[in-house]
Design a protein around this motif. Structure first.
Motif, PDB file in Angstrom:
ATOM      1  N   THR A  48       0.812  -1.218   0.000  1.00 17.81           N
ATOM      2  CA  THR A  48       0.000   0.000   0.000  1.00 17.81           C
ATOM      3  C   THR A  48       0.844   1.267   0.000  1.00 17.81           C
ATOM      4  OG1 THR A  48      -0.154  -0.016   2.418  1.00 17.81           O
ATOM      5  CG2 THR A  48      -1.911  -1.128   1.191  1.00 17.81           C
ATOM      6  N   LEU A  49       2.166   1.112   0.056  1.00 19.86           N
ATOM      7  CA  LEU A  49       3.119   2.227   0.025  1.00 19.86           C
ATOM      8  C   LEU A  49       2.974   3.164   1.215  1.00 19.86           C
ATOM      9  CD1 LEU A  49       2.802   3.108  -3.771  1.00 19.86           C
ATOM     10  CD2 LEU A  49       4.367   1.484  -2.709  1.00 19.86           C
ATOM     11  N   GLU A  50       2.542   2.635   2.344  1.00 19.42           N
ATOM     12  CA  GLU A  50       2.370   3.503   3.511  1.00 19.42           C
ATOM     13  C   GLU A  50       3.691   4.104   3.974  1.00 19.42           C
ATOM     14  OE1 GLU A  50       2.367   0.345   7.215  1.00 19.42           O
ATOM     15  OE2 GLU A  50       0.463   0.819   6.292  1.00 19.42           O
TER      16      GLU A  50
ATOM     17  N   ALA B 283       3.593   2.647  -7.223  1.00 20.36           N
ATOM     18  CA  ALA B 283       3.691   4.074  -6.907  1.00 20.36           C
ATOM     19  C   ALA B 283       3.221   4.914  -8.091  1.00 20.36           C
ATOM     20  CB  ALA B 283       5.130   4.434  -6.529  1.00 20.36           C
ATOM     21  N   CYS B 284       3.622   4.534  -9.296  1.00 16.93           N
ATOM     22  CA  CYS B 284       3.186   5.262 -10.497  1.00 16.93           C
ATOM     23  C   CYS B 284       1.673   5.150 -10.673  1.00 16.93           C
ATOM     24  CB  CYS B 284       3.907   4.736 -11.731  1.00 16.93           C
ATOM     25  SG  CYS B 284       5.659   5.162 -11.778  1.00 16.93           S
ATOM     26  N   MET B 285       1.133   3.960 -10.432  1.00 16.39           N
ATOM     27  CA  MET B 285      -0.309   3.769 -10.576  1.00 16.39           C
ATOM     28  C   MET B 285      -1.088   4.607  -9.567  1.00 16.39           C
ATOM     29  SD  MET B 285      -0.422  -0.312 -11.442  1.00 16.39           S
ATOM     30  CE  MET B 285      -2.196  -0.411 -11.325  1.00 16.39           C
TER      31      MET B 285
ATOM     32  N   LYS C   6       8.661   8.297  -7.585  1.00 13.62           N
ATOM     33  CA  LYS C   6       9.640   7.439  -6.923  1.00 13.62           C
ATOM     34  C   LYS C   6      11.029   7.812  -7.383  1.00 13.62           C
ATOM     35  CE  LYS C   6      10.713   3.477  -9.723  1.00 13.62           C
ATOM     36  NZ  LYS C   6      12.041   3.035  -9.477  1.00 13.62           N
ATOM     37  N   TYR C   7      11.973   7.511  -6.553  1.00  9.72           N
ATOM     38  CA  TYR C   7      13.375   7.670  -6.898  1.00  9.72           C
ATOM     39  C   TYR C   7      14.053   6.361  -6.544  1.00  9.72           C
ATOM     40  CZ  TYR C   7      18.243   8.900  -6.701  1.00  9.72           C
ATOM     41  OH  TYR C   7      19.588   8.909  -6.898  1.00  9.72           O
TER      42      TYR C   7
ATOM     43  N   HIS D  11      13.074  -7.230  -8.573  1.00  9.88           N
ATOM     44  CA  HIS D  11      11.661  -7.504  -8.871  1.00  9.88           C
ATOM     45  C   HIS D  11      10.759  -6.730  -7.901  1.00  9.88           C
ATOM     46  CE1 HIS D  11       8.331  -9.884 -10.461  1.00  9.88           C
ATOM     47  NE2 HIS D  11       7.900  -9.941  -9.215  1.00  9.88           N
ATOM     48  N   MET D  12      11.105  -6.764  -6.618  1.00  9.43           N
ATOM     49  CA  MET D  12      10.324  -6.051  -5.604  1.00  9.43           C
ATOM     50  C   MET D  12      10.386  -4.542  -5.849  1.00  9.43           C
ATOM     51  SD  MET D  12       8.512  -6.082  -2.752  1.00  9.43           S
ATOM     52  CE  MET D  12       8.826  -7.381  -1.600  1.00  9.43           C
ATOM     53  N   ALA D  13      11.576  -4.022  -6.171  1.00  9.45           N
ATOM     54  CA  ALA D  13      11.717  -2.587  -6.419  1.00  9.45           C
ATOM     55  C   ALA D  13      10.888  -2.160  -7.623  1.00  9.45           C
ATOM     56  CB  ALA D  13      13.190  -2.237  -6.634  1.00  9.45           C
ATOM     57  N   THR D  14      10.873  -2.976  -8.663  1.00 12.95           N
ATOM     58  CA  THR D  14      10.072  -2.665  -9.847  1.00 12.95           C
ATOM     59  C   THR D  14       8.594  -2.676  -9.511  1.00 12.95           C
ATOM     60  OG1 THR D  14      11.758  -3.576 -11.296  1.00 12.95           O
ATOM     61  CG2 THR D  14       9.545  -3.383 -12.211  1.00 12.95           C
ATOM     62  N   ALA D  15       8.151  -3.676  -8.766  1.00  8.22           N
ATOM     63  CA  ALA D  15       6.739  -3.775  -8.386  1.00  8.22           C
ATOM     64  C   ALA D  15       6.307  -2.583  -7.536  1.00  8.22           C
ATOM     65  CB  ALA D  15       6.487  -5.081  -7.634  1.00  8.22           C
ATOM     66  N   VAL D  16       7.152  -2.181  -6.604  1.00  9.70           N
ATOM     67  CA  VAL D  16       6.839  -1.018  -5.760  1.00  9.70           C
ATOM     68  C   VAL D  16       6.786   0.244  -6.619  1.00  9.70           C
ATOM     69  CG1 VAL D  16       7.727   0.452  -3.901  1.00  9.70           C
ATOM     70  CG2 VAL D  16       7.707  -2.021  -3.624  1.00  9.70           C
TER      71      VAL D  16
END
Length: 61
Positions: free
Chosen positions: A14-16, A45-47, A52-53, A36-41
């Motif tokens: 949920t990007l809390e 975040a974009c959605m 993100k950085y 893979h996790m960094a890409t998914a996050v």
């Protein structure tokens, strides 16, 4: 990968951590799924319209 006790997988989904202006640092052995996790996050975040950085390089001391 090991998720620290201070957060949960749902908290990452949920990007809390971003709402609290906290960083997410992924580390672990080769093949653990860090990229893979960094890409998914980042995609999530974009959605959600967040910015993100990401960096894969460590600073030189």
């Amino acid at each position: 990968m090991i998720i620290p006790n201070t957060t949960s997988i749902d908290g990452i989904k949920t990007l809390e951590f971003m709402d609290r202006n906290e960083n997410l640092i992924l580390y672990g052995r080769n093949g653990a799924g860090k990229s893979h996790m960094a890409t998914a996050v980042g995609v999530e975040a974009c959605m959600q319209g967040k910015k993100k950085y990401g960096s894969t390089k460590l600073p030189r001391w």
